[in-house]
Design an enzyme around this catalytic site. Structure first.
Site, mmCIF file in Angstrom:
data_model
loop_
_atom_site.group_PDB
_atom_site.id
_atom_site.type_symbol
_atom_site.label_atom_id
_atom_site.label_comp_id
_atom_site.label_asym_id
_atom_site.label_seq_id
_atom_site.Cartn_x
_atom_site.Cartn_y
_atom_site.Cartn_z
ATOM 1 N N GLN A 131 0.857 -1.177 0.000
ATOM 2 C CA GLN A 131 0.000 0.000 0.000
ATOM 3 C C GLN A 131 0.896 1.230 0.000
ATOM 4 O OE1 GLN A 131 -3.658 -0.527 0.000
ATOM 5 N NE2 GLN A 131 -2.774 -2.476 -0.663
ATOM 6 N N ALA A 185 -11.794 2.379 4.451
ATOM 7 C CA ALA A 185 -10.829 1.562 3.714
ATOM 8 C C ALA A 185 -9.998 2.404 2.749
ATOM 9 C CB ALA A 185 -11.569 0.464 2.969
ATOM 10 N N HIS A 186 -9.056 1.748 2.080
ATOM 11 C CA HIS A 186 -8.120 2.481 1.219
ATOM 12 C C HIS A 186 -8.793 3.118 0.004
ATOM 13 C CE1 HIS A 186 -6.955 -1.590 -0.897
ATOM 14 N NE2 HIS A 186 -8.230 -1.434 -0.826
ATOM 15 N N ASN A 187 -8.266 4.304 -0.336
ATOM 16 C CA ASN A 187 -8.698 5.038 -1.522
ATOM 17 C C ASN A 187 -10.121 5.561 -1.443
ATOM 18 O OD1 ASN A 187 -6.675 2.661 -2.716
ATOM 19 N ND2 ASN A 187 -6.276 4.736 -3.394
#
Lengths: 351, 351, 351
Positions: A201, A242-244
């Site tokens: 990541q 969560a990511h993004n």
């Protein structure tokens, strides 16, 4: 302890004071249980019956409640009593809150290459790594971890025991509560031969100004780009971002809500507690998602959306749930009944 | 390692020992996989078949199981085997658990104005702020943060990495697991011109005696009054308790449950895992809320309440969910059918 | 900053490079917004339209996309682009990630009886207790707590602020994110006279190799035996794993999922976000549990299972929910209609 005159408070908040301005109060409190040295407020009409019997020395009320408030004692009449209460609460807090001392506590471990503003406070046993920047008036609580090249804006407060990961940043006037983790790895794996291969990541987390983040909430770093929390967002406790993900400005999310990866939530949305938003979708500006509702698809029209099984006594629930398990069969039976009726019968209303 | 004779254990627990009291055991374990040096127990009838084949040196059983237990080896016959097991487990634990050393670890940062009882233990790198009080026999784990004027009652244990916020208190004999955050700000904001204005959270958290709080659970401080957890409450992990909530004595909540602000839950309730309780409502004594159920309104009658979508294979679920989306239309079609039938037809059973 | 030639990357990943191998890239990024110094990838056909207009210097694509990729610039053609991206991301990460220094930071508190491998890193203000073991190349982040006799395998990384409880262990090459609590007490109490008597939790947590655990996730220690997480399991953030659970190898669980006590989940399962698994049940290998679904009973057949209330606009939901509350009555009405019809009518399709 605060000891303030009603005149002083009226000068702060504005509005019309219908009381002796020299009367002093030492508590802010709810109508119920208030004493003559308490200043209280009424904003929710639901608590109106409490107003008439309250012994509060002064009650902040809207113009429509002026008579009822005055009939029982002092009143400060103002257009938005709730907003006035919010302002008064902060003024009060500034007078009672312990101000952490400026400077770096001797037990903190601060890398020589970190930049700590002269008026910032670094608490006991906090750890600040290489290249990190902490702005003027910012507070890094005890036992916090601020990773390499992370940035904390002016006047932002990290409560004790917060993690701000490498290269992540938060703007000015933010509040981050204990246990928050900003910048853990997003959850990304490529399937291969029955195993899961980690996707590093490489992104970060960027948080705007005036953001508040509740205890033990997690905001993951992006896979390639960054996870973004815009200005004025308020997140309650135990939330998962969560990511993004991107959360638009002034959106609020209640406790235990979760947003899966790569989803965009527009500005000024309201996400209920324990609600969940699917990954890779969009919620436009002004969406209100009910408690415990799962937004499984994009929502492109502002409005109020819900999906939650209604509660009932367990026996009734069991009967309904049993029927629900065969609901499509029930529909087929209704259709068969409709077909079996003579032509005079009404036509189906749907389909 | 514990090495105890059955006679010693029978003396501790009471009951009738049907075994050689000089036999020694060195493990407590489940029936399945037990060896002659293991003491086991049977409380759930569902595991009865495991009893007859177990090689445990001694099994704690209810009188009804006496024969079956004795037929295979030693037995301790007692009225409530589960309670006996609970007691034995604690006795065992006291013999194996590492006791933290009394006194303040040199790496801890304890304010000079804090009051630490002589028999208390303050772990490595813990931080205890001004005016805090830690009672006799209490344990503050490594890396804990105890805020200004907070209070920890006698014999209460904080595991490593716990936050107990300013002015918050916990009574005696409590257990608080890692990552718990007591006393973060409640989630309160006044809307104004498309933004959210913070309401300072001036209250605290008050926790009674004999309370256990699971890992990473959060209990927010009150806005004006306090958030209150009464005696004997047991909270599992990752639970959210919002500001101004009151939880009645001996209520238990399973993991990931959440209670929104200003709600009162009565004594001796059972709140299932991932269940959620709406804000500003009341659950009376003796309410049992099922797993994942959302209590959206007050519950004023003790009993068992449920609201959860039944699980099914995905294809069946999809068909039922599609019909559910048009359920009110289906009801209208049934009503139309009823109206179209001759007078001899049965009348609707509801409405 | 990474600065790599396409030739170097092709040598790492394999595949056919259709580009000048001397071209250099300094970013990995999504197709959208890519610049000539960016290497990108296409795995999800849904983003195919972005391919044709992307300015990426090189795009990793599957053979079927070769022409479209080459038409717009450089391409690396490979059978599994997503897996290639995963590998590249890790290679990239190794070049940009800050490597923590080997050895014990002077502010860490490490018991003299702990065994720390020569190449391990113990971060600032970490606490490692008696008898603990930390393997070669392992990293214990700042402010972590490693309990007595706990074990951390070679090359496993604990991010800052992790708790690994007494006697708990994790294998090799694991990644544990901030705020994780491994080895808090399981939630076990025996009811007695309206109170709850604690059952001491005498087991531990055993975690295999190549396991990743997301931020603020909790894994409780077993009551008698151990809680077990097998090799290759990936857990996202804020997950609750109760005592005596066993999670089979290469199973993945998304954020906010929860597994109640004594349940066994087979290998290679996929547990959706905010899903919940009942206690004392079994999910066999290959079960896919949808987001927010409650597995209330054992699932003995691999497959995809769902139970979630579909979202709708609030007004429609209210009408459907109201009917749902009387669903069993609606079924009775349909049955009555069926009975009232002449013999020629179709027979009920179910029951």
């Amino acid at each position: 302890v605060v000891d303030a005159s009603l005149g002083e408070i009226a000068a702060l908040l504005g509005g019309e004071l219908v009381a002796d301005p020299s009367v002093r109060v030492t508590r802010i409190g709810p109508l119920d249980g208030a004493t003559p040295d308490t200043i209280s407020f009424l904003s929710n009409p639901r608590y109106r019956s409490q107003l008439t019997v309250s012994h509060a020395g002064c009650v902040i009320v809207a113009p429509a409640m002026r008579e009822a408030a005055v009939a029982r004692g002092g009143a400060l009449v103002i257009n938005d009593p709730y907003l006035a209460y919010a302002r008064l609460s902060r003024w009060w807090d500034e007078r009672v809150r312990r101000v952490p001392p400026t400077g770096v506590h001797p037990s903190a471990v601060v890398d020589a290459s970190a930049t700590i503003a002269a008026t910032a406070s670094i608490g006991p046993s906090a750890v600040v790594e290489a290249g990190a920047e902490v702005g003027e008036g910012a507070v890094i609580g005890a036992l916090c971890f601020v990773g390499a090249n992370a940035r904390v804006g002016a006047h932002t407060r990290l409560a004790p025991r917060v993690t701000l990961g490498e290269r992540c940043s938060i703007g000015e006037r933010g509040i981050v509560h204990s246990g928050v983790v900003i910048g853990a790895d997003g959850f990304g794996f490529a399937p291969t031969e029955g195993r899961w291969d980690k996707i590093a990541q490489l992104g970060a987390v960027r948080i705007g100004n005036d953001v508040e983040i509740g205890a033990n909430t997690c905001i993951d770093r992006g896979a390639l780009g960054d996870t973004v929390i815009e200005d004025g967002v308020k997140l309650d406790n135990l939330i998962q971002i969560a990511h993004n993900v991107r959360i638009g400005e002034h959106t609020v999310m209640a406790g235990c809500a979760a947003v899966a990866g790569s989803t965009t939530i527009g500005p000024r949305c309201t996400i209920g507690g324990s609600a969940r938003v699917q990954g890779h979708i969009t919620l436009v500006e002004g969406v209100n998602l009910s408690t415990q509702t799962f937004a499984s698809r994009s929502i492109l029209k502002p409005g109020h959306y819900t999906g939650v099984f209604p509660i009932d006594d367990n026996a009734t629930w069991e009967k309904n749930a049993a029927t629900l398990r065969n609901l499509h069969t029930l529909r087929d039976r209704v259709r068969a009944l409709e077909k079996s009726l003579p032509p005079a019968a009404p036509k189906p209303l749907d389909e």
